[in-house]
Motif scaffolding. Sequence first.
Motif, PDB file in Angstrom:
ATOM      1  N   VAL A   1      -1.869   0.562  10.256  1.00  0.00           N
ATOM      2  CA  VAL A   1      -2.291   1.577  11.223  1.00  0.00           C
ATOM      3  C   VAL A   1      -1.280   1.680  12.359  1.00  0.00           C
ATOM      4  O   VAL A   1      -0.902   2.780  12.773  1.00  0.00           O
ATOM      5  CB  VAL A   1      -3.704   1.250  11.762  1.00  0.00           C
ATOM      6  N   VAL A   2      -0.809   0.546  12.851  1.00  0.00           N
ATOM      7  CA  VAL A   2       0.163   0.551  13.942  1.00  0.00           C
ATOM      8  C   VAL A   2       1.464   1.223  13.499  1.00  0.00           C
ATOM      9  O   VAL A   2       2.103   1.942  14.268  1.00  0.00           O
ATOM     10  CB  VAL A   2       0.415  -0.892  14.438  1.00  0.00           C
ATOM     11  N   ALA A   3       1.841   1.033  12.223  1.00  0.00           N
ATOM     12  CA  ALA A   3       3.070   1.629  11.705  1.00  0.00           C
ATOM     13  C   ALA A   3       2.889   3.089  11.300  1.00  0.00           C
ATOM     14  O   ALA A   3       3.846   3.735  10.888  1.00  0.00           O
ATOM     15  CB  ALA A   3       3.575   0.821  10.519  1.00  0.00           C
ATOM     16  N   GLY A   4       1.663   3.596  11.381  1.00  0.00           N
ATOM     17  CA  GLY A   4       1.418   4.995  11.055  1.00  0.00           C
ATOM     18  C   GLY A   4       1.177   5.260   9.582  1.00  0.00           C
ATOM     19  O   GLY A   4       1.296   6.387   9.125  1.00  0.00           O
ATOM     20  N   ARG A   5       0.853   4.227   8.828  1.00  0.00           N
ATOM     21  CA  ARG A   5       0.552   4.391   7.407  1.00  0.00           C
ATOM     22  C   ARG A   5      -0.956   4.334   7.212  1.00  0.00           C
ATOM     23  O   ARG A   5      -1.677   3.778   8.034  1.00  0.00           O
ATOM     24  CB  ARG A   5       1.208   3.272   6.595  1.00  0.00           C
ATOM     25  N   PRO A   6      -1.482   4.872   6.105  1.00  0.00           N
ATOM     26  CA  PRO A   6      -2.917   4.768   5.851  1.00  0.00           C
ATOM     27  C   PRO A   6      -3.312   3.315   5.603  1.00  0.00           C
ATOM     28  O   PRO A   6      -2.568   2.564   4.968  1.00  0.00           O
ATOM     29  CB  PRO A   6      -3.151   5.625   4.612  1.00  0.00           C
ATOM     30  N   ALA A   7      -4.458   2.932   6.114  1.00  0.00           N
ATOM     31  CA  ALA A   7      -4.890   1.537   5.993  1.00  0.00           C
ATOM     32  C   ALA A   7      -5.633   1.278   4.695  1.00  0.00           C
ATOM     33  O   ALA A   7      -5.673   0.146   4.228  1.00  0.00           O
ATOM     34  CB  ALA A   7      -5.792   1.164   7.167  1.00  0.00           C
ATOM     35  N   HIS A   8      -6.219   2.303   4.102  1.00  0.00           N
ATOM     36  CA  HIS A   8      -7.022   2.108   2.890  1.00  0.00           C
ATOM     37  C   HIS A   8      -6.455   2.927   1.746  1.00  0.00           C
ATOM     38  O   HIS A   8      -5.919   4.007   1.949  1.00  0.00           O
ATOM     39  CB  HIS A   8      -8.479   2.534   3.127  1.00  0.00           C
ATOM     40  N   GLY A   9      -6.590   2.412   0.543  1.00  0.00           N
ATOM     41  CA  GLY A   9      -6.218   3.150  -0.644  1.00  0.00           C
ATOM     42  C   GLY A   9      -4.741   3.152  -0.979  1.00  0.00           C
ATOM     43  O   GLY A   9      -4.307   3.904  -1.846  1.00  0.00           O
ATOM     44  N   ARG A  10      -3.957   2.331  -0.318  1.00  0.00           N
ATOM     45  CA  ARG A  10      -2.516   2.340  -0.571  1.00  0.00           C
ATOM     46  C   ARG A  10      -2.184   1.846  -1.968  1.00  0.00           C
ATOM     47  O   ARG A  10      -1.328   2.406  -2.642  1.00  0.00           O
ATOM     48  CB  ARG A  10      -1.787   1.489   0.465  1.00  0.00           C
ATOM     49  N   ILE A  11      -2.860   0.819  -2.416  1.00  0.00           N
ATOM     50  CA  ILE A  11      -2.562   0.260  -3.737  1.00  0.00           C
ATOM     51  C   ILE A  11      -2.956   1.247  -4.829  1.00  0.00           C
ATOM     52  O   ILE A  11      -2.195   1.494  -5.765  1.00  0.00           O
ATOM     53  CB  ILE A  11      -3.274  -1.097  -3.924  1.00  0.00           C
ATOM     54  N   ARG A  12      -4.151   1.820  -4.706  1.00  0.00           N
ATOM     55  CA  ARG A  12      -4.603   2.779  -5.710  1.00  0.00           C
ATOM     56  C   ARG A  12      -3.681   4.000  -5.756  1.00  0.00           C
ATOM     57  O   ARG A  12      -3.344   4.499  -6.822  1.00  0.00           O
ATOM     58  CB  ARG A  12      -6.034   3.206  -5.405  1.00  0.00           C
ATOM     59  N   ARG A  13      -3.256   4.471  -4.607  1.00  0.00           N
ATOM     60  CA  ARG A  13      -2.359   5.621  -4.555  1.00  0.00           C
ATOM     61  C   ARG A  13      -1.013   5.294  -5.206  1.00  0.00           C
ATOM     62  O   ARG A  13      -0.465   6.088  -5.970  1.00  0.00           O
ATOM     63  CB  ARG A  13      -2.144   6.052  -3.105  1.00  0.00           C
ATOM     64  N   THR A  14      -0.490   4.115  -4.937  1.00  0.00           N
ATOM     65  CA  THR A  14       0.781   3.704  -5.527  1.00  0.00           C
ATOM     66  C   THR A  14       0.661   3.561  -7.042  1.00  0.00           C
ATOM     67  O   THR A  14       1.529   4.033  -7.789  1.00  0.00           O
ATOM     68  CB  THR A  14       1.254   2.368  -4.916  1.00  0.00           C
ATOM     69  N   LEU A  15      -0.413   2.924  -7.495  1.00  0.00           N
ATOM     70  CA  LEU A  15      -0.600   2.787  -8.936  1.00  0.00           C
ATOM     71  C   LEU A  15      -0.754   4.153  -9.594  1.00  0.00           C
ATOM     72  O   LEU A  15      -0.261   4.383 -10.701  1.00  0.00           O
ATOM     73  CB  LEU A  15      -1.824   1.915  -9.232  1.00  0.00           C
ATOM     74  N   GLY A  16      -1.438   5.067  -8.932  1.00  0.00           N
ATOM     75  CA  GLY A  16      -1.588   6.418  -9.462  1.00  0.00           C
ATOM     76  C   GLY A  16      -0.254   7.126  -9.594  1.00  0.00           C
ATOM     77  O   GLY A  16       0.001   7.811 -10.589  1.00  0.00           O
ATOM     78  N   ARG A  17       0.617   6.948  -8.601  1.00  0.00           N
ATOM     79  CA  ARG A  17       1.948   7.552  -8.682  1.00  0.00           C
ATOM     80  C   ARG A  17       2.728   6.974  -9.850  1.00  0.00           C
ATOM     81  O   ARG A  17       3.390   7.692 -10.582  1.00  0.00           O
ATOM     82  CB  ARG A  17       2.714   7.320  -7.383  1.00  0.00           C
ATOM     83  N   TRP A  18       2.672   5.663 -10.020  1.00  0.00           N
ATOM     84  CA  TRP A  18       3.399   5.025 -11.112  1.00  0.00           C
ATOM     85  C   TRP A  18       2.895   5.524 -12.467  1.00  0.00           C
ATOM     86  O   TRP A  18       3.672   5.747 -13.384  1.00  0.00           O
ATOM     87  CB  TRP A  18       3.270   3.517 -11.048  1.00  0.00           C
ATOM     88  N   LEU A  19       1.587   5.656 -12.598  1.00  0.00           N
ATOM     89  CA  LEU A  19       1.034   6.090 -13.879  1.00  0.00           C
ATOM     90  C   LEU A  19       1.394   7.540 -14.181  1.00  0.00           C
ATOM     91  O   LEU A  19       1.603   7.909 -15.331  1.00  0.00           O
ATOM     92  CB  LEU A  19      -0.482   5.902 -13.888  1.00  0.00           C
ATOM     93  N   HIS A  20       1.461   8.389 -13.172  1.00  0.00           N
ATOM     94  CA  HIS A  20       1.769   9.793 -13.383  1.00  0.00           C
ATOM     95  C   HIS A  20       3.254  10.037 -13.587  1.00  0.00           C
ATOM     96  O   HIS A  20       3.645  11.058 -14.144  1.00  0.00           O
ATOM     97  CB  HIS A  20       1.245  10.656 -12.229  1.00  0.00           C
TER      98      HIS A  20
END
Length: 71
Positions: free
Chosen positions: A45-64
Amino acid sequence: MSITQHHLLDTYRARQLGEAAPPAPGAHDWQVMREIRDHRQFSAVVAGRPAHGRIRRTLGRWLHLRPRSTW
């Protein structure tokens, strides 16, 4: 020396000195894991990134991005 042997030695020393026994190994593992998770979320949050769902989003990108095989 294993963790169990070290704990038994510490317990023996505490009893000889009349002090409180140390906690058993692994007694606070879940609390430590929660604190690590909370710290990572706070840092995100301090760095301006989303705090939740980062792993799922990354895995989704890799799969697609992978080419799908044609059957």
